[in-house]
Design a protein around this motif. Sequence first.
Motif, mmCIF file in Angstrom:
data_model
loop_
_atom_site.group_PDB
_atom_site.id
_atom_site.type_symbol
_atom_site.label_atom_id
_atom_site.label_comp_id
_atom_site.label_asym_id
_atom_site.label_seq_id
_atom_site.Cartn_x
_atom_site.Cartn_y
_atom_site.Cartn_z
ATOM 1 N N ARG A 13 -1.123 -1.874 -6.104
ATOM 2 C CA ARG A 13 -2.483 -2.039 -5.555
ATOM 3 C C ARG A 13 -2.949 -3.491 -5.686
ATOM 4 O O ARG A 13 -3.562 -4.047 -4.780
ATOM 5 C CB ARG A 13 -3.477 -1.122 -6.248
ATOM 6 N N ASP B 70 0.828 -1.202 0.000
ATOM 7 C CA ASP B 70 0.000 0.000 0.000
ATOM 8 C C ASP B 70 0.869 1.261 0.000
ATOM 9 O O ASP B 70 0.573 2.223 -0.722
ATOM 10 C CB ASP B 70 -0.941 -0.018 1.205
ATOM 11 N N ALA C 97 -1.203 -5.428 -3.089
ATOM 12 C CA ALA C 97 -1.789 -5.139 -1.775
ATOM 13 C C ALA C 97 -3.110 -5.882 -1.607
ATOM 14 O O ALA C 97 -3.369 -6.469 -0.550
ATOM 15 C CB ALA C 97 -1.998 -3.627 -1.614
#
Length: 83
Positions: free
Chosen positions: A39, A9, A42
């Motif tokens: 992303r 993140d 994550a």
Amino acid sequence: MSQTFEFYDQQANKAATEASEATLDNVRERNLRAERTWRALADQARKVLVDRKKAEVERAERREREADEEAARRARYEIGEGR
């Protein structure tokens, strides 16, 4: 490097910031691609954590159920039903 949601993140946020500050189109696009990749990593890391926690709960429930079944079996045996 740690492969945690927080790390991924942070990297995504860094890439997004760099993309927004970029003056060259190719640099902006590169950082936007990097942000999407971070992303996705994550999201995957978060999913792995959720899945692990779910599996831990299921294993704990199964162990508890098996212990209860074993206790019931022993109780039946002690009162003569298991013979």
